[in-house]
Design a protein around this motif. Structure first.
Motif, PDB file in Angstrom:
ATOM      1  N   ARG A  51       0.869  -1.131  -0.167  1.00 20.24           N
ATOM      2  CA  ARG A  51       0.174   0.004   0.058  1.00 20.24           C
ATOM      3  C   ARG A  51       0.677   1.289   0.185  1.00 20.24           C
ATOM      4  O   ARG A  51       0.499   2.234   0.756  1.00 20.24           O
ATOM      5  CB  ARG A  51      -1.134   0.058   1.249  1.00 20.24           C
ATOM      6  N   LEU A  52       2.056   1.209  -0.672  1.00 21.45           N
ATOM      7  CA  LEU A  52       2.780   2.381  -0.878  1.00 21.45           C
ATOM      8  C   LEU A  52       2.553   2.930  -2.433  1.00 21.45           C
ATOM      9  O   LEU A  52       2.504   2.074  -3.018  1.00 21.45           O
ATOM     10  CB  LEU A  52       4.204   1.930  -0.717  1.00 21.45           C
ATOM     11  N   GLY A  53       2.425   4.243  -2.551  1.00 19.26           N
ATOM     12  CA  GLY A  53       2.261   4.475  -3.606  1.00 19.26           C
ATOM     13  C   GLY A  53       3.405   4.655  -4.601  1.00 19.26           C
ATOM     14  O   GLY A  53       4.748   4.477  -4.402  1.00 19.26           O
ATOM     15  N   TYR A  54       3.211   4.526  -5.931  1.00 18.88           N
ATOM     16  CA  TYR A  54       3.826   4.753  -7.123  1.00 18.88           C
ATOM     17  C   TYR A  54       3.388   5.799  -8.212  1.00 18.88           C
ATOM     18  O   TYR A  54       2.281   5.717  -8.141  1.00 18.88           O
ATOM     19  CB  TYR A  54       4.626   3.537  -7.596  1.00 18.88           C
ATOM     20  N   ALA A  55       4.101   6.308  -8.853  1.00 18.60           N
ATOM     21  CA  ALA A  55       3.884   7.256 -10.007  1.00 18.60           C
ATOM     22  C   ALA A  55       3.422   6.429 -11.076  1.00 18.60           C
ATOM     23  O   ALA A  55       3.753   5.439 -11.592  1.00 18.60           O
ATOM     24  CB  ALA A  55       4.952   8.265 -10.399  1.00 18.60           C
ATOM     25  N   LEU A  56       2.068   6.694 -11.805  1.00 20.26           N
ATOM     26  CA  LEU A  56       1.307   6.064 -12.781  1.00 20.26           C
ATOM     27  C   LEU A  56       1.983   6.331 -14.244  1.00 20.26           C
ATOM     28  O   LEU A  56       2.365   7.786 -14.637  1.00 20.26           O
ATOM     29  CB  LEU A  56      -0.323   6.463 -12.680  1.00 20.26           C
ATOM     30  N   GLY A  57       2.120   5.835 -15.074  1.00 22.27           N
ATOM     31  CA  GLY A  57       2.414   5.963 -16.279  1.00 22.27           C
ATOM     32  C   GLY A  57       1.343   6.652 -17.163  1.00 22.27           C
ATOM     33  O   GLY A  57       0.513   6.586 -16.664  1.00 22.27           O
ATOM     34  N   PRO A  58       1.671   7.384 -18.355  1.00 17.97           N
ATOM     35  CA  PRO A  58       0.692   7.915 -19.019  1.00 17.97           C
ATOM     36  C   PRO A  58      -0.303   7.413 -19.550  1.00 17.97           C
ATOM     37  O   PRO A  58      -1.673   7.786 -19.735  1.00 17.97           O
ATOM     38  CB  PRO A  58       1.555   8.556 -20.011  1.00 17.97           C
ATOM     39  N   ASN A  94       9.607   4.640   2.743  1.00 17.97           N
ATOM     40  CA  ASN A  94      10.419   4.576   1.479  1.00 17.97           C
ATOM     41  C   ASN A  94       9.750   4.261   0.432  1.00 17.97           C
ATOM     42  O   ASN A  94      10.008   3.166  -0.332  1.00 17.97           O
ATOM     43  CB  ASN A  94      11.577   3.529   1.616  1.00 17.97           C
ATOM     44  N   ALA A  95       8.468   4.583   0.196  1.00 15.72           N
ATOM     45  CA  ALA A  95       7.568   4.381  -0.940  1.00 15.72           C
ATOM     46  C   ALA A  95       8.213   4.853  -2.171  1.00 15.72           C
ATOM     47  O   ALA A  95       9.193   5.833  -2.284  1.00 15.72           O
ATOM     48  CB  ALA A  95       6.235   5.160  -0.973  1.00 15.72           C
ATOM     49  N   PRO A  96       8.074   4.019  -3.161  1.00 16.98           N
ATOM     50  CA  PRO A  96       8.529   4.255  -4.500  1.00 16.98           C
ATOM     51  C   PRO A  96       8.259   5.615  -4.834  1.00 16.98           C
ATOM     52  O   PRO A  96       9.251   6.348  -5.799  1.00 16.98           O
ATOM     53  CB  PRO A  96       7.710   3.304  -5.635  1.00 16.98           C
ATOM     54  N   ILE A  97       7.156   6.233  -4.687  1.00 15.72           N
ATOM     55  CA  ILE A  97       6.843   7.567  -5.113  1.00 15.72           C
ATOM     56  C   ILE A  97       7.761   8.542  -4.381  1.00 15.72           C
ATOM     57  O   ILE A  97       7.815  10.008  -4.732  1.00 15.72           O
ATOM     58  CB  ILE A  97       5.475   7.942  -5.320  1.00 15.72           C
ATOM     59  N   ASP A  98       8.138   8.243  -3.286  1.00 16.53           N
ATOM     60  CA  ASP A  98       8.908   9.063  -2.238  1.00 16.53           C
ATOM     61  C   ASP A  98      10.329   9.273  -2.668  1.00 16.53           C
ATOM     62  O   ASP A  98      11.329  10.020  -2.016  1.00 16.53           O
ATOM     63  CB  ASP A  98       8.697   8.696  -0.768  1.00 16.53           C
ATOM     64  N   LEU A  99      10.913   8.256  -3.625  1.00 14.19           N
ATOM     65  CA  LEU A  99      12.315   8.394  -3.983  1.00 14.19           C
ATOM     66  C   LEU A  99      12.651   9.476  -5.147  1.00 14.19           C
ATOM     67  O   LEU A  99      11.881   9.659  -6.171  1.00 14.19           O
ATOM     68  CB  LEU A  99      12.584   7.096  -4.718  1.00 14.19           C
TER      69      LEU A  99
END
Length: 732
Positions: free
Chosen positions: A270-277, A661-666
């Motif tokens: 349940r850690l966020g990541y940026a969505l592709g277009p 350390n969520a992927p979107i927080d990197l």
């Protein structure tokens, strides 16, 4: 649309190598200097920086001016192991060697203390705007609890203001820059009588918003005013009284929530990541958030805010400092009062829809008193004192999701803090080469919390000394200590080893949604023990300065902040930090200065429970493994004056913005630089300068809040875009 700058990888490597080997202490240019040595007050007395067994940097007034009137975040480009986050002037967060507290609740205090002329500033919202008419800024790395108190666990940042003078002098500066910036700073100082001196300093900063709002007012403007009056009087033959009155005002700014929208999904933790277009995670559209919105371009400085962010602040303080020399012993008394009123609002969903709006209000006062005695003899230098602090902060928060989500959350309350401490430190010179320093501090903290939560007008949770007597009142007792051995094998060389223990008081968290478990609101105090060794050396008639240190932090009950859902939590976890850092200054020729610094960090927070329940170890936030910086300054005589060129660069490797350390927080590694050219007349009366900050227009984030699992988006704050301007200064 803004054009994104392009720099070939080979050019980036050349710039980075130049920064690393171009001989950041150069940032200390024109700090207080005695006999060609920089003088600091890191141990509550004036000492040469190179004679102190501490990892200290001093950024002088000239270096601060050269930043082109950037905010306090510009310090991060001048000092090793320092990161600064300021997502709107509402809160300023310092991070030193990986130690910080990223909770954005207004009631929280930080483990990196901020001081103004030895006065502790507890409110994170009172820091911005204090960087004017300064003698220097001192950055102390590592625990400083012995002399400075319970909330200097990871170090401190101290602003030293310019004091009244016995001769008439002053200056005035006018700066114009990007986004319609018009800024001023000036001071006048001199004697009022044979025994009384005064200094009045004023500053303003106005500019338009740097985030273009396509459907409303632009975001990120400034309407700032600041002033400081100091009056110093001789009392008898051996006493001095200094009274300082300071005021800061941000008037109805649109600087609240200077965010960039990005659609986000979440992974199995349940850690966020940026969505592709083209990634339709929510079934709304490719790259869209949970409500079907996607920003129309990739420019982080354009947006569609249905609501204009808002920030309004009034801060004032008065300080009375009395010093008396008894001959061989000095008395210092510092009495201070601070008052802060702050209102803040943002469009948290960053879209044209009224989905999620966030507001805060804070009314705070702080009263402190320090009383100390100090003395010295041929072999022994000592200091002992007592310190008292009282804080009352009333905080209100609102999440308005009524239009679409169907709820409105109102929560907050009053937190009271009382603290008393006794402290002392002694340095004994066993010989001309060897010194031993021992110090200690014992603190008592009493905190009381009165908190309530309501949803859509119905109170559903109350937390105070009546409903939860064992939780809402907390007492913290702990000690800080220091032992250090200094060795001067030859002149201009210092070797030191030390152990320093620092503490940060516990407190209470803020939670936005019911049900609330009352046992999760209090969190315990943290203790950091630093084992450090280092050296300081000057060579070739002080044309070369080389400093270095290696350290290990044993961190017990680290106060780890996390956002789970939409509620804020602070939990105590074990942690560790190991690292080393170095600084080099070269003055190979008249008018030429080259400097460099580097820092390496290895951090770990243990037993972090992720939102889906998995327990694992994580890196500390804002703790890049590598930071490298450098500066070149060259001044040459030209006609009736001198022309100076200066450029500074800093590289940070990748880093996270949260303990999860969520992927979107990197945030990826990045290199940022500034350039300044100035002309100074021969009599130093006039200084004309042009500057470009973030000269390559690098796009990089300084803050991120992961809301991927609940709203399908992330609040991202980018550093300001390239800022170009010029200034004219007249000294008299």
């Amino acid at each position: 649309m803004r054009r994104k700058p392009f720099i070939r990888p080979s050019v980036r490597l050349v710039l980075l190598a130049g920064a690393a080997f171009a001989p950041a202490l150069a940032a200390a240019q024109e700090a207080t200097v005695v006999d060609d040595a920089i003088v600091v007050t890191a141990q509550k007395r004036e000492q040469k920086l190179q004679d102190i067994g501490l990892s200290v940097s001093a950024v002088g007034g000239a270096a601060l001016d050269a930043m082109g009137r950037q905010d306090v975040t510009a310090l991060a480009g001048q000092v090793p192991s320092l990161q600064v986050s300021q997502y709107s002037p509402t809160i300023t967060v310092f991070n030193i060697r990986g130690v910080s507290q990223n909770d954005f609740a207004d009631s929280q205090e930080a483990p990196i203390a901020f001081y103004n002329d030895e006065v502790y500033v507890s409110a994170l919202g009172a820091i911005s705007g204090q960087m004017f008419d300064l003698e220097r800024v001192e950055i102390l790395r590592g625990p400083q609890g012995t002399l400075f108190g319970r909330n200097a666990t990871g170090g401190l940042v101290q602003a030293i203001t310019k004091k009244p003078t016995s001769t008439f002098e002053g200056f005035g500066t006018l700066t114009v820059g990007s986004y319609g910036q018009i800024a001023t700073e000036g001071a006048v100082s001199g004697p009022l009588s044979d025994t009384v001196r005064a200094r009045l300093a004023l500053t303003t900063n106005h500019h338009g918003g740097y985030i273009e709002n396509r459907i409303g007012r632009d975001i990120g403007n400034s309407r700032f005013f600041g002033g400081r009056l100091q009056v110093e009087a001789d009392v008898g033959t051996n006493g001095t009284l200094l009274v300082k009155l300071q005021g800061l005002r941000n008037k109805d700014e649109t600087s609240g929530g200077p965010y960039t929208h990005v659609g986000a999904g979440f992974n199995e933790d349940r850690l966020g990541y940026a969505l592709g277009p083209n990634e339709d995670f929510w079934g709304t559209c490719g790259g869209c958030d949970a409500f079907g919105y996607r920003d129309s371009d990739d420019d982080p400085f354009t947006a569609d805010f249905d609501r204009t962010g808002y920030f309004d602040r009034k801060f004032w303080s008065v300080t009375a400092r009395y010093e008396h020399d008894f001959g061989g012993m000095q008395l210092t008394s510092i009495t201070d009062y601070q008052d802060l009123k702050k209102r803040y609002a943002e469009d948290s969903d960053m879209s044209p829809l009224p989905i999620f709006h966030y507001d805060t209000a804070q009314d705070l006062y702080q009263l402190s008193q320090e009383l100390r005695l100090a003395g010295d003899s041929d072999r022994l230098t000592w200091l002992a004192g007592i310190y008292g602090l009282k804080i009352k902060t009333e905080n209100a928060y609102q999440i308005d999701g009524s239009a679409i989500l169907g709820f409105i959350e109102n929560y907050g309350g009053t937190q009271k803090t009382d603290s008393v401490a006794v402290f002392g430190q002694a340095e004994y010179k066993a010989s001309d080469q060897i010194s031993l320093i021992i110090g200690g501090r014992y603190s008592w903290d009493w905190k009381k919390y009165d908190y309530a939560h309501a949803e859509s007008g119905v109170t559903d949770f109350v937390f105070n000394s009546s409903t939860n007597p064992d939780l809402a009142k907390q007492t913290f007792k702990n000690w800080s200590g220091k032992i250090e051995l200094d060795y001067h094998p030859v002149d201009d060389v210092l070797l030191y080893v030390s152990a320093n223990r620092g503490t940060k008081s516990g407190g209470f968290g803020i939670q936005a949604f019911a049900p609330i478990d009352p046992t999760t609101l209090p969190y315990d105090q943290e203790v950091l023990t630093n084992y450090e060794g280092g050296f300081k050396a000057e060579f070739a008639d002080r044309m070369v300065t080389l400093n270095g240190s290696v350290f290990h932090y044993d961190y017990k009950d680290y106060q780890a902040f996390s956002l789970d859902g939409l509620s804020q939590f602070v939990t105590n976890r074990p942690a560790k930090v190991t690292g080393f850092e170095g600084e080099l200054i070269l003055r190979p020729a008249t008018g030429l200065m080259l400097s460099a610094f580097f820092a390496h960090l290895d951090t770990k927070v243990k037993n972090i429970r992720l939102p889906a329940g998995r327990v694992t170890d994580r890196e500390m936030p804002q703790a890049p493994e590598w930071s490298v910086g450098g500066m070149l300054r060259y001044a040459v005589p030209v006609g009736p004056g001198s022309l100076a060129f200066q450029t500074d660069w800093k590289y940070d490797s990748k880093q996270y913005f949260s303990t999860f350390n969520a992927p979107i927080d990197l945030e990826d590694s990045h290199l940022v630089g500034n350039v300044r050219v100035s002309f100074t007349t021969e009599d130093d009366r006039w200084v004309i300068a042009a500057f470009a900050n973030n000269v390559t227009d690098k796009e990089y984030r300084i803050y991120n809040l992961d809301l991927g699992a609940v709203l399908g988006l992330s609040n991202q704050t980018y550093a300001r875009p390239r800022w170009i301007g010029g200034s004219v200064t007249y000294n008299f």
